[in-house]
Motif scaffolding. Structure first.
Motif, PDB file in Angstrom:
ATOM      1  N   GLN A   1      -0.805   2.231   1.135  1.00 49.17           N
ATOM      2  CA  GLN A   1      -0.097   1.952  -0.119  1.00 49.17           C
ATOM      3  C   GLN A   1      -0.477   2.916  -1.246  1.00 49.17           C
ATOM      4  O   GLN A   1       0.357   3.260  -2.082  1.00 49.17           O
ATOM      5  CB  GLN A   1      -0.405   0.502  -0.544  1.00 49.17           C
ATOM      6  CG  GLN A   1       0.273   0.061  -1.827  1.00 49.17           C
ATOM      7  CD  GLN A   1      -0.244  -1.319  -2.286  1.00 49.17           C
ATOM      8  OE1 GLN A   1      -1.205  -1.852  -1.729  1.00 49.17           O
ATOM      9  NE2 GLN A   1       0.389  -1.882  -3.280  1.00 49.17           N
TER      10      GLN A   1
ATOM     11  N   ASP B   1     -15.726  -1.989   2.639  1.00 44.27           N
ATOM     12  CA  ASP B   1     -15.309  -2.625   3.892  1.00 44.27           C
ATOM     13  C   ASP B   1     -14.128  -1.887   4.530  1.00 44.27           C
ATOM     14  O   ASP B   1     -13.185  -1.486   3.834  1.00 44.27           O
ATOM     15  CB  ASP B   1     -14.900  -4.076   3.603  1.00 44.27           C
ATOM     16  CG  ASP B   1     -14.580  -4.841   4.872  1.00 44.27           C
ATOM     17  OD1 ASP B   1     -15.483  -4.956   5.726  1.00 44.27           O
ATOM     18  OD2 ASP B   1     -13.434  -5.302   5.026  1.00 44.27           O
TER      19      ASP B   1
ATOM     20  N   SER C   1     -15.575 -11.990  12.599  1.00 48.82           N
ATOM     21  CA  SER C   1     -14.577 -12.261  11.560  1.00 48.82           C
ATOM     22  C   SER C   1     -13.575 -13.259  12.116  1.00 48.82           C
ATOM     23  O   SER C   1     -12.975 -13.012  13.168  1.00 48.82           O
ATOM     24  CB  SER C   1     -13.875 -10.968  11.141  1.00 48.82           C
ATOM     25  OG  SER C   1     -12.923 -11.250  10.138  1.00 48.82           O
TER      26      SER C   1
ATOM     27  N   SER D   1      -9.779 -11.773   0.856  1.00 53.63           N
ATOM     28  CA  SER D   1      -8.599 -12.290   0.126  1.00 53.63           C
ATOM     29  C   SER D   1      -8.958 -13.328  -0.943  1.00 53.63           C
ATOM     30  O   SER D   1      -8.395 -14.430  -0.962  1.00 53.63           O
ATOM     31  CB  SER D   1      -7.550 -12.860   1.087  1.00 53.63           C
ATOM     32  OG  SER D   1      -6.775 -11.809   1.627  1.00 53.63           O
TER      33      SER D   1
ATOM     34  N   SER E   1      -4.128 -12.603  -1.554  1.00 58.09           N
ATOM     35  CA  SER E   1      -3.222 -11.442  -1.553  1.00 58.09           C
ATOM     36  C   SER E   1      -2.534 -11.209  -2.902  1.00 58.09           C
ATOM     37  O   SER E   1      -1.486 -10.572  -2.956  1.00 58.09           O
ATOM     38  CB  SER E   1      -2.182 -11.557  -0.437  1.00 58.09           C
ATOM     39  OG  SER E   1      -2.707 -10.998   0.753  1.00 58.09           O
TER      40      SER E   1
ATOM     41  N   LYS F   1       0.826 -13.352 -10.858  1.00 61.15           N
ATOM     42  CA  LYS F   1       1.981 -12.457 -11.066  1.00 61.15           C
ATOM     43  C   LYS F   1       3.221 -12.864 -10.277  1.00 61.15           C
ATOM     44  O   LYS F   1       4.329 -12.503 -10.635  1.00 61.15           O
ATOM     45  CB  LYS F   1       1.619 -11.009 -10.762  1.00 61.15           C
ATOM     46  CG  LYS F   1       1.296 -10.696  -9.333  1.00 61.15           C
ATOM     47  CD  LYS F   1       0.913  -9.229  -9.239  1.00 61.15           C
ATOM     48  CE  LYS F   1       0.449  -8.864  -7.863  1.00 61.15           C
ATOM     49  NZ  LYS F   1       0.037  -7.463  -7.778  1.00 61.15           N
TER      50      LYS F   1
ATOM     51  N   ARG G   1       2.234  -6.156  -3.341  1.00 59.26           N
ATOM     52  CA  ARG G   1       1.955  -6.250  -1.904  1.00 59.26           C
ATOM     53  C   ARG G   1       3.009  -7.091  -1.183  1.00 59.26           C
ATOM     54  O   ARG G   1       3.485  -6.716  -0.112  1.00 59.26           O
ATOM     55  CB  ARG G   1       0.566  -6.874  -1.682  1.00 59.26           C
ATOM     56  CG  ARG G   1       0.300  -7.203  -0.235  1.00 59.26           C
ATOM     57  CD  ARG G   1      -1.043  -7.859  -0.006  1.00 59.26           C
ATOM     58  NE  ARG G   1      -2.143  -6.946  -0.316  1.00 59.26           N
ATOM     59  CZ  ARG G   1      -3.420  -7.243  -0.114  1.00 59.26           C
ATOM     60  NH1 ARG G   1      -3.749  -8.414   0.411  1.00 59.26           N
ATOM     61  NH2 ARG G   1      -4.365  -6.380  -0.422  1.00 59.26           N
TER      62      ARG G   1
ATOM     63  N   SER H   1      -4.968  -2.204  -5.793  1.00 59.97           N
ATOM     64  CA  SER H   1      -4.114  -1.023  -5.612  1.00 59.97           C
ATOM     65  C   SER H   1      -4.162  -0.137  -6.853  1.00 59.97           C
ATOM     66  O   SER H   1      -3.587   0.948  -6.853  1.00 59.97           O
ATOM     67  CB  SER H   1      -2.666  -1.441  -5.316  1.00 59.97           C
ATOM     68  OG  SER H   1      -2.125  -2.125  -6.427  1.00 59.97           O
TER      69      SER H   1
ATOM     70  N   GLN I   1      -6.721  -2.991 -12.070  1.00 61.23           N
ATOM     71  CA  GLN I   1      -6.940  -4.282 -11.389  1.00 61.23           C
ATOM     72  C   GLN I   1      -8.413  -4.427 -11.014  1.00 61.23           C
ATOM     73  O   GLN I   1      -9.022  -5.476 -11.216  1.00 61.23           O
ATOM     74  CB  GLN I   1      -6.129  -4.361 -10.087  1.00 61.23           C
ATOM     75  CG  GLN I   1      -4.641  -4.482 -10.240  1.00 61.23           C
ATOM     76  CD  GLN I   1      -3.934  -4.427  -8.875  1.00 61.23           C
ATOM     77  OE1 GLN I   1      -4.538  -4.086  -7.852  1.00 61.23           O
ATOM     78  NE2 GLN I   1      -2.650  -4.739  -8.864  1.00 61.23           N
TER      79      GLN I   1
ATOM     80  N   ASN J   1     -11.032  -7.221 -12.184  1.00 58.00           N
ATOM     81  CA  ASN J   1     -11.657  -8.101 -11.195  1.00 58.00           C
ATOM     82  C   ASN J   1     -13.191  -8.047 -11.269  1.00 58.00           C
ATOM     83  O   ASN J   1     -13.859  -9.074 -11.132  1.00 58.00           O
ATOM     84  CB  ASN J   1     -11.168  -7.748  -9.789  1.00 58.00           C
ATOM     85  CG  ASN J   1      -9.662  -7.954  -9.646  1.00 58.00           C
ATOM     86  OD1 ASN J   1      -9.022  -8.515 -10.541  1.00 58.00           O
ATOM     87  ND2 ASN J   1      -9.084  -7.494  -8.550  1.00 58.00           N
TER      88      ASN J   1
HETATM   89  P1  NDP Z   1      -7.018 -10.074  -2.528  1.00 57.96           P
HETATM   90  O1  NDP Z   1      -6.622 -11.430  -2.106  1.00 57.96           O
HETATM   91  O2  NDP Z   1      -7.884  -9.981  -3.743  1.00 57.96           O
HETATM   92  O3  NDP Z   1      -5.691  -9.211  -2.740  1.00 57.96           O
HETATM   93  C1  NDP Z   1      -5.768  -7.918  -3.282  1.00 57.96           C
HETATM   94  C2  NDP Z   1      -4.397  -7.477  -3.772  1.00 57.96           C
HETATM   95  O4  NDP Z   1      -3.975  -8.312  -4.856  1.00 57.96           O
HETATM   96  C3  NDP Z   1      -4.462  -6.076  -4.347  1.00 57.96           C
HETATM   97  O5  NDP Z   1      -4.362  -5.093  -3.360  1.00 57.96           O
HETATM   98  C4  NDP Z   1      -3.308  -6.102  -5.321  1.00 57.96           C
HETATM   99  O6  NDP Z   1      -2.094  -5.953  -4.595  1.00 57.96           O
HETATM  100  C5  NDP Z   1      -3.407  -7.518  -5.886  1.00 57.96           C
HETATM  101  N1  NDP Z   1      -4.321  -7.595  -7.046  1.00 57.96           N
HETATM  102  C6  NDP Z   1      -5.677  -7.372  -7.046  1.00 57.96           C
HETATM  103  N2  NDP Z   1      -6.172  -7.534  -8.274  1.00 57.96           N
HETATM  104  C7  NDP Z   1      -5.144  -7.868  -9.079  1.00 57.96           C
HETATM  105  C8  NDP Z   1      -5.059  -8.159 -10.461  1.00 57.96           C
HETATM  106  N3  NDP Z   1      -6.128  -8.139 -11.236  1.00 57.96           N
HETATM  107  N4  NDP Z   1      -3.836  -8.469 -10.961  1.00 57.96           N
HETATM  108  C9  NDP Z   1      -2.737  -8.503 -10.180  1.00 57.96           C
HETATM  109  N5  NDP Z   1      -2.753  -8.221  -8.852  1.00 57.96           N
HETATM  110  C10 NDP Z   1      -3.957  -7.912  -8.303  1.00 57.96           C
HETATM  111  O7  NDP Z   1      -7.841  -9.322  -1.398  1.00 57.96           O
HETATM  112  P2  NDP Z   1      -7.334  -8.635  -0.016  1.00 57.96           P
HETATM  113  O8  NDP Z   1      -6.373  -9.512   0.687  1.00 57.96           O
HETATM  114  O9  NDP Z   1      -6.949  -7.234  -0.292  1.00 57.96           O
HETATM  115  O10 NDP Z   1      -8.694  -8.653   0.799  1.00 57.96           O
HETATM  116  C11 NDP Z   1      -9.813  -7.891   0.323  1.00 57.96           C
HETATM  117  C12 NDP Z   1     -10.468  -7.145   1.466  1.00 57.96           C
HETATM  118  O11 NDP Z   1     -10.925  -8.085   2.437  1.00 57.96           O
HETATM  119  C13 NDP Z   1      -9.546  -6.199   2.259  1.00 57.96           C
HETATM  120  O12 NDP Z   1      -9.381  -4.956   1.638  1.00 57.96           O
HETATM  121  C14 NDP Z   1     -10.316  -6.080   3.553  1.00 57.96           C
HETATM  122  O13 NDP Z   1     -11.391  -5.170   3.402  1.00 57.96           O
HETATM  123  C15 NDP Z   1     -10.866  -7.484   3.725  1.00 57.96           C
HETATM  124  N6  NDP Z   1      -9.973  -8.281   4.621  1.00 57.96           N
HETATM  125  C16 NDP Z   1     -10.476  -8.660   5.834  1.00 57.96           C
HETATM  126  C17 NDP Z   1      -9.721  -9.373   6.725  1.00 57.96           C
HETATM  127  C18 NDP Z   1     -10.306  -9.757   8.034  1.00 57.96           C
HETATM  128  O14 NDP Z   1      -9.580 -10.237   8.907  1.00 57.96           O
HETATM  129  N7  NDP Z   1     -11.597  -9.578   8.237  1.00 57.96           N
HETATM  130  C19 NDP Z   1      -8.322  -9.750   6.421  1.00 57.96           C
HETATM  131  C20 NDP Z   1      -7.902  -9.341   5.099  1.00 57.96           C
HETATM  132  C21 NDP Z   1      -8.709  -8.653   4.242  1.00 57.96           C
HETATM  133  P3  NDP Z   1      -0.761  -5.281  -5.187  1.00 57.96           P
HETATM  134  O15 NDP Z   1      -1.096  -4.537  -6.418  1.00 57.96           O
HETATM  135  O16 NDP Z   1      -0.255  -4.439  -4.080  1.00 57.96           O
HETATM  136  O17 NDP Z   1       0.179  -6.450  -5.432  1.00 57.96           O
END
Ligand code: NDP
Length: 333
Positions: free
Chosen positions: A35, A57, A160, A216, A220, A226, A236, A294, A298, A302
Motif C-alpha cells: 500500500q 514485525d 500466532s 490489529s 483494521s 473513520k 484499508r 499507512s 497516524q 497512535n
Molecule cells: P490496526 O488494527 O491498528 O490497523 C492499522 C490500519 O488502521 C492502518 O494501516 C491504517 O489503515 C489505519 N489507521 C492506523 N492508525 C490510524 C489513525 N490514527 N487514524 C485512522 N486510521 C488509522 O493494526 P493492523 O491490522 O495493521 O495490525 C498491526 C500489525 O499486526 C500488522 O502490521 C502485522 O505486523 C501484525 N498482524 C499480525 C497478524 C497475524 O496473523 N499474526 C494479522 C494481522 C496483523 P489505512 O490508512 O489504510 O486505512
C-alpha cells in the motif's frame, strides 16, 4: 516534519523471558511493499525508532516477501546498532507449492533462511508459526524451531493464533525433550476481540510465562472512528481483495460502539485510536501492541496514546465495558 515531542516509551518483558520489548511496536502487514511507498515505510521506521519502538514485525507472507525486502533494505540503510532493535518473521504461507506452506521442518528451515536473506540480518529475534498446521506433528515443528535457536538463527520462537491447547502441547513437547519452548504468541486483540487474550490464555501467563505481541489494536482502523462516515478511497477497507476483512470488522455493531466510545475519548483529551490503543496497553498480559499505519501522521497519533494510559482509571474502564458489553467470563478453572 512534525516536531511535537512524543511521550516516553515503556518497555516490558516478553512474558517470562529476559528480553525487553517496547510496549508499542510497528508492523508491516498490507503496508510495506504494497500500500505504501518505500519512502513512507522509511519515515514510519525512523519515527518509530526515534520514539523508542524497538520491535518491527514482519512475515514471509506479507506482500509475498516484499515487505521483508523493504524492511531489510531500510535496516541496512539505517545501520542501527543491532542490539537496539528486534525484528521478526513468521512462517506458514510461503507460496503455492506443497512444501512452501505450513510448519514442516523443510518449510520452517527454508523460510527462515529466506527471511534472513530478505531482511539482511544474521538472526531473527522473534520467529512465529503464523498459524497451527494440522498436517505436521507438533514435535516436528518444535524440533525445527529448537534447531534454529541452537544454530543462532532465531532467538525466541512463538506461535500466532494457536489455541491454548496447541500452545500447551508445544510447550510439553519441548519440556519432554529438553528443547527451547515457545516464548510468545501473536493473537488478535482489541476492544472488540478479547476472548483468547483475556480468557483462553489466562492460565498460560503464569504456568508457562507466555508473552503476547498483539495485532490489529484498531480492528483494521474501525476503532479510529473513520468508517462511521463510510469507506474512503484510500482506506484499508476500500482495498480490492480485502472484502473478507471489511465484512468481519466493519459491522454495524462495531461502528455504533465506536461512536459511543468517542465522548469518552474526547473527555480524556484523546482521539479514538488513542483510546483504543491505550486500552490494549492497560492489560498487563500484553507485552507489546503492534501498530499498523499507512501514514506517519497516524503513527505519531497512535504513539501518543502512551500519554492516555494513566487516564484510563478503573471508572473509565467500567464505562468502556458498559458500552462494549463483551467482557469474557472468568475461566472456570
Ligand atoms: P490496526 O488494527 O491498528 O490497523 C492499522 C490500519 O488502521 C492502518 O494501516 C491504517 O489503515 C489505519 N489507521 C492506523 N492508525 C490510524 C489513525 N490514527 N487514524 C485512522 N486510521 C488509522 O493494526 P493492523 O491490522 O495493521 O495490525 C498491526 C500489525 O499486526 C500488522 O502490521 C502485522 O505486523 C501484525 N498482524 C499480525 C497478524 C497475524 O496473523 N499474526 C494479522 C494481522 C496483523 P489505512 O490508512 O489504510 O486505512
Amino acid at each position: 516534519m512534525e516536531t511535537t515531542t512524543l511521550p516516553a516509551m515503556e518497555y516490558r518483558r516478553l512474558g517470562s523471558s529476559g528480553v525487553q520489548v517496547s510496549v508499542l511496536s510497528l508492523g508491516s502487514w498490507l503496508t510495506f511493499g504494497s500500500q505504501i511507498s518505500d519512502d513512507v515505510a522509511e519515515d514510519l521506521m525512523r519515527t518509530s525508532y526515534e520514539a523508542g519502538i524497538n520491535f518491527f514485525d514482519n512475515a514471509e507472507a506479507y506482500a509475498h516477501g516484499r515487505s521483508e525486502l523493504v524492511m531489510g533494505k531500510l535496516l541496512t540503510k539505517f545501520n542501527w546498532d543491532r542490539s537496539t532493535y528486534l525484528v521478526s518473521s513468521k512462517v506458514y504461507w510461503g507460496g503455492d507449492k506443497p512444501n512452501q506452506l505450513g510448519l514442516s521442518r523443510k518449510h520452517v528451515m527454508e523460510a527462515c533462511h529466506a527471511a534472513l536473506r530478505r531482511l539482511q540480518v544474521e538472526y531473527l529475534d522473534f520467529y512465529f508459526c503464523h498459524r497451527p498446521d494440522k498436517n505436521t506433528p507438533i514435535e516436528e515443528t518444535v524440533w525445527a524451531m529448537n534447531t534454529l535457536v541452537q544454530q543462532g538463527k532465531v532467538l525466541y520462537w512463538g506461535t500466532s493464533e494457536w489455541s491454548a491447547q496447541q500452545i500447551t502441547e508445544a510447550y510439553s513437547v519441548a519440556r519432554q525433550y529438553n528443547l527451547i519452548p515457545p516464548t510468545m504468541e501473536q493473537p488478535q486483540y482489541n476492544i472488540f476481540h478479547r476472548n483468547r487474550v483475556e480468557q483462553e490464555y489466562k492460565r498460560l501467563y503464569s504456568t508457562i510465562g507466555l508473552g503476547t505481541t498483539i495485532w490489529s489494536p484498531l480492528a483494521s482502523g474501525v476503532l479510529s472512528g473513520k468508517y462511521s462516515s463510510g469507506v474512503q478511497e484510500n482506506d484499508r477497507l476500500a482495498r480490492k481483495g480485502l472484502e473478507w476483512l471489511k465484512n468481519s470488522v466493519m459491522t454495524e455493531e462495531n461502528i455504533q460502539k465506536t461512536m459511543l466510545l468517542k465522548p469518552i475519548a474526547e473527555a480524556l483529551g484523546a482521539t479514538l485510536p488513542q483510546l483504543a490503543i491505550a486500552w490494549c496497553i492497560t492489560n498487563p498480559h500484553v507485552s507489546t501492541v503492534i501498530l499498523g499505519a499507512s501514514k506517519v501522521q497516524q503513527l505519531r497519533e497512535n504513539i501518543a496514546s502512551l500519554a492516555i494510559v494513566p487516564k484510563l482509571t478503573p471508572e473509565i474502564l467500567v464505562r468502556i465495558e458498559t458500552i462494549v458489553q463483551n467482557k469474557p467470563a472468568e475461566p472456570e478453572y
